[in-house]
Motif scaffolding. Structure first.
Motif, PDB file in Angstrom:
ATOM      1  N   TYR A   1      12.643  14.350   5.030  1.00  0.00           N
ATOM      2  CA  TYR A   1      11.592  14.358   5.997  1.00  0.00           C
ATOM      3  C   TYR A   1      11.431  15.462   7.006  1.00  0.00           C
ATOM      4  N   ILE A   2      12.507  16.136   7.680  1.00  0.00           N
ATOM      5  CA  ILE A   2      12.490  17.043   8.426  1.00  0.00           C
ATOM      6  C   ILE A   2      12.456  18.399   7.685  1.00  0.00           C
ATOM      7  N   ASP A   3      13.076  18.658   6.394  1.00  0.00           N
ATOM      8  CA  ASP A   3      12.973  19.525   5.441  1.00  0.00           C
ATOM      9  C   ASP A   3      11.452  19.982   5.469  1.00  0.00           C
ATOM     10  N   LYS A   4      10.584  18.904   5.114  1.00  0.00           N
ATOM     11  CA  LYS A   4       9.228  19.255   4.674  1.00  0.00           C
ATOM     12  C   LYS A   4       8.520  19.831   6.087  1.00  0.00           C
ATOM     13  N   MET A   5       8.907  19.152   7.219  1.00  0.00           N
ATOM     14  CA  MET A   5       8.246  19.824   8.406  1.00  0.00           C
ATOM     15  C   MET A   5       8.593  21.365   8.785  1.00  0.00           C
TER      16      MET A   5
ATOM     17  N   HIS B   1       1.043  -1.198   0.177  1.00  0.00           N
ATOM     18  CA  HIS B   1       0.146  -0.229   0.093  1.00  0.00           C
ATOM     19  C   HIS B   1       0.790   1.356   0.017  1.00  0.00           C
ATOM     20  N   ASP B   2       0.198   2.674  -0.063  1.00  0.00           N
ATOM     21  CA  ASP B   2       0.779   3.671  -0.300  1.00  0.00           C
ATOM     22  C   ASP B   2       1.079   4.180   0.957  1.00  0.00           C
ATOM     23  N   LEU B   3       2.455   4.290   1.339  1.00  0.00           N
ATOM     24  CA  LEU B   3       2.770   4.676   2.952  1.00  0.00           C
ATOM     25  C   LEU B   3       2.546   6.130   3.036  1.00  0.00           C
ATOM     26  N   TYR B   4       2.190   6.803   2.039  1.00  0.00           N
ATOM     27  CA  TYR B   4       1.941   8.304   2.147  1.00  0.00           C
ATOM     28  C   TYR B   4       0.281   8.524   2.409  1.00  0.00           C
ATOM     29  N   THR B   5      -0.325   7.766   1.926  1.00  0.00           N
ATOM     30  CA  THR B   5      -1.747   7.796   1.994  1.00  0.00           C
ATOM     31  C   THR B   5      -2.541   6.559   3.128  1.00  0.00           C
ATOM     32  N   GLU B   6      -1.937   5.777   3.208  1.00  0.00           N
ATOM     33  CA  GLU B   6      -2.487   4.497   3.717  1.00  0.00           C
ATOM     34  C   GLU B   6      -1.433   3.880   4.833  1.00  0.00           C
ATOM     35  N   PRO B   7      -0.819   4.679   5.517  1.00  0.00           N
ATOM     36  CA  PRO B   7       0.219   4.293   6.348  1.00  0.00           C
ATOM     37  C   PRO B   7      -0.202   2.908   7.392  1.00  0.00           C
ATOM     38  N   GLU B   8      -1.323   2.753   7.823  1.00  0.00           N
ATOM     39  CA  GLU B   8      -1.901   1.480   8.541  1.00  0.00           C
ATOM     40  C   GLU B   8      -1.644   0.421   7.764  1.00  0.00           C
ATOM     41  N   LEU B   9      -2.119   0.388   6.680  1.00  0.00           N
ATOM     42  CA  LEU B   9      -2.165  -0.507   5.746  1.00  0.00           C
ATOM     43  C   LEU B   9      -0.616  -0.939   5.153  1.00  0.00           C
ATOM     44  N   TRP B  10       0.076   0.089   5.024  1.00  0.00           N
ATOM     45  CA  TRP B  10       1.567  -0.142   4.643  1.00  0.00           C
ATOM     46  C   TRP B  10       2.207  -0.922   5.703  1.00  0.00           C
ATOM     47  N   VAL B  11       1.933  -0.441   6.986  1.00  0.00           N
ATOM     48  CA  VAL B  11       2.526  -1.125   8.205  1.00  0.00           C
ATOM     49  C   VAL B  11       2.294  -2.697   8.146  1.00  0.00           C
TER      50      VAL B  11
ATOM     51  N   LEU C   1       3.429  21.004  15.309  1.00  0.00           N
ATOM     52  CA  LEU C   1       3.409  19.545  14.819  1.00  0.00           C
ATOM     53  C   LEU C   1       1.868  19.066  15.032  1.00  0.00           C
ATOM     54  N   GLU C   2       0.860  19.623  15.726  1.00  0.00           N
ATOM     55  CA  GLU C   2      -0.381  19.262  15.891  1.00  0.00           C
ATOM     56  C   GLU C   2      -1.022  19.535  14.634  1.00  0.00           C
ATOM     57  N   LYS C   3      -0.468  20.254  13.522  1.00  0.00           N
ATOM     58  CA  LYS C   3      -1.157  20.424  12.300  1.00  0.00           C
ATOM     59  C   LYS C   3      -0.475  19.866  11.047  1.00  0.00           C
ATOM     60  N   ASP C   4       0.769  19.431  11.369  1.00  0.00           N
ATOM     61  CA  ASP C   4       1.711  19.076  10.279  1.00  0.00           C
ATOM     62  C   ASP C   4       1.378  17.662   9.874  1.00  0.00           C
ATOM     63  N   GLU C   5       1.256  17.640   8.506  1.00  0.00           N
ATOM     64  CA  GLU C   5       0.755  16.445   7.925  1.00  0.00           C
ATOM     65  C   GLU C   5       1.672  15.223   7.761  1.00  0.00           C
TER      66      GLU C   5
ATOM     67  N   TRP D   1       4.049  14.705  10.214  1.00  0.00           N
ATOM     68  CA  TRP D   1       3.814  14.004  11.713  1.00  0.00           C
ATOM     69  C   TRP D   1       2.750  13.429  11.972  1.00  0.00           C
ATOM     70  N   SER D   2       1.528  13.851  11.541  1.00  0.00           N
ATOM     71  CA  SER D   2       0.179  12.974  11.560  1.00  0.00           C
ATOM     72  C   SER D   2       0.576  11.591  10.990  1.00  0.00           C
ATOM     73  N   LEU D   3       0.999  11.646   9.655  1.00  0.00           N
ATOM     74  CA  LEU D   3       1.336  10.246   9.146  1.00  0.00           C
ATOM     75  C   LEU D   3       2.273   9.488   9.779  1.00  0.00           C
ATOM     76  N   THR D   4       3.378  10.077  10.427  1.00  0.00           N
ATOM     77  CA  THR D   4       4.316   9.108  11.330  1.00  0.00           C
ATOM     78  C   THR D   4       3.630   8.678  12.391  1.00  0.00           C
ATOM     79  N   LYS D   5       2.632   9.387  13.214  1.00  0.00           N
ATOM     80  CA  LYS D   5       2.135   9.091  14.354  1.00  0.00           C
ATOM     81  C   LYS D   5       1.084   7.957  13.976  1.00  0.00           C
ATOM     82  N   ARG D   6       0.464   7.760  12.534  1.00  0.00           N
ATOM     83  CA  ARG D   6      -0.368   6.802  12.389  1.00  0.00           C
ATOM     84  C   ARG D   6       0.576   5.615  12.203  1.00  0.00           C
ATOM     85  N   ALA D   7       1.521   5.545  11.370  1.00  0.00           N
ATOM     86  CA  ALA D   7       2.333   4.672  11.268  1.00  0.00           C
ATOM     87  C   ALA D   7       2.846   3.947  12.608  1.00  0.00           C
TER      88      ALA D   7
END
Length: 346
Positions: free
Chosen positions: A99-103, A55-65, A132-136, A138-144
């Motif tokens: 990764y950090i550059d985008k943040m 699966h796509d780790l950028y849109t479906e991190p749970e399924l990717w894991v 970080l509360e609004k950062d896309e 970081w949100s993906l990272t926490k989901r994974a």
């Protein structure tokens, strides 16, 4: 959706966990200084198995894991050997080294299988700490991360995205301008470097507080595996600095980042960095140096100029073969990050 009962059973097998932990114990002996080390020579290969996600780790991190865990459960036999340490790893590697550059607000883009970023146009000294509360990202990272924990498996390692280091990120964001600013406007350079490092430290603290230490490994988890409780940073760009600039601007930040971990940690090097060996030897929380390519050519100097409790991880390459490394007679502080008989080609 969740991982299959068969995969969960394999990835919680007590015998496999004990085998993994026995390798961790061997590694910890290498990190033990001086005469306290065991008599055995610890020259061996570390070359783990990384789960592959469909699966796509950028849109479906749970399924990717979940994909990665199912894949690892099918390849668990890699861990059942007494010659090489082959830990099973899930590594959420979104945006590569950017990764950090985008943040931090940089435009990050993908081309020909590689991530790139555009330099920031704002003046150095004005970098803002991200929300970080609004950062896309970081949100993906926490989901994974949550998906990994929700799977309730104790065997696989969880490898972090490339959190890198303050200097690496500053060079990504500003290019050579950050190096010029260290000389011409040091206060502005230090301000942004500290902002970056504060973010990096806080991200590491989150993972330390969230993921069991026995499963937590920083970036390149399959190849730079350390005993539990050790961190890592990327020191590639220290190649660009003189010893004095590194000592003044960067070494305190690097040591602070590694101090976040209970046992300190590792710095990755791949260029000409031996001008920093004296400073490295004084960094309290720097416990391991990982070298490859150009850095590996200076292996003997790393051994002789660093502290006795600083371990060397070697990625064999043209400049330094396994055979040549072993001839250095520093075996008790050497870990080969590859197969001993069939080296990985980098």
């Amino acid at each position: 959706m969740a991982i299959s009962s068969k995969a969960r059973e394999i990835l919680n097998r007590k015998d496999l966990i004990e085998r993994r932990d026995s390798w961790f114990n061997k590694m910890q002996d290498v990190f033990t200084p001086g005469e306290k080390r065991q008599a055995q020579e610890y020259v061996y290969g570390v070359n783990g198995i990384t789960g592959i996600g469909k699966h796509d780790l950028y849109t479906e991190p749970e399924l990717w894991v979940e994909d990665c865990l199912e894949d690892l459960a099918e390849r668990y036999l890699a861990l059942e050997n007494d010659v090489y340490f082959r830990p099973l790893c899930v590594e959420y590697f979104i945006y590569g080294v950017h990764y950090i550059d985008k943040m931090m607000g940089a435009k990050v883009w993908h081309q020909d299988g590689q991530w790139y970023n555009d330099y920031l146009t704002s003046p150095i000294g004005n970098l803002k700490y991200p929300d970080l509360e609004k950062d896309e990202v970081w949100s993906l990272t926490k989901r994974a991360t949550k998906a990994f924990l929700d799977a309730d498996v104790a065997l696989p390692l969880f490898g972090l995205p490339t959190i890198a280091s303050a200097l690496n990120i500053a060079v990504n964001l500003y290019g050579a301008e950050i190096l010029v600013e260290m000389l011409e406007n040091p206060d502005a350079a230090k301000k942004d470097l500290n902002t970056i490092n504060d973010l990096l430290c806080n991200l590491h603290k989150y993972f330390i507080d969230t993921v069991p230490l026995k499963q937590l490994q920083p970036v390149i988890s399959w190849n730079r595996t350390q005993p539990p409780g050790y961190g890592q940073l990327c020191g590639c760009s220290t190649h660009l600095l003189s010893a004095s600039l590194y000592e003044e601007f960067i070494a305190p930040l690097d040591d602070k980042l590694l101090s976040v971990y209970p046992n300190g940690g590792m710095i990755h090097l791949c260029g000409a960095h031996k001008q920093h060996l004296e400073v490295f030897s004084k960094m309290k929380h720097l416990k391991a140096i990982q070298v490859n390519d150009r850095a590996a050519a200076d292996l003997d100097e790393y051994f002789t100029k660093l502290r006795d409790d600083q371990v060397i991880y070697l990625n064999p390459c043209k400049e330094m073969s396994i055979e040549d490394a072993i001839k250095t007679n520093h075996n008790k502080r050497l870990i080969i990050a590859s197969d001993l008989k069939n080296p990985v080609k980098y």
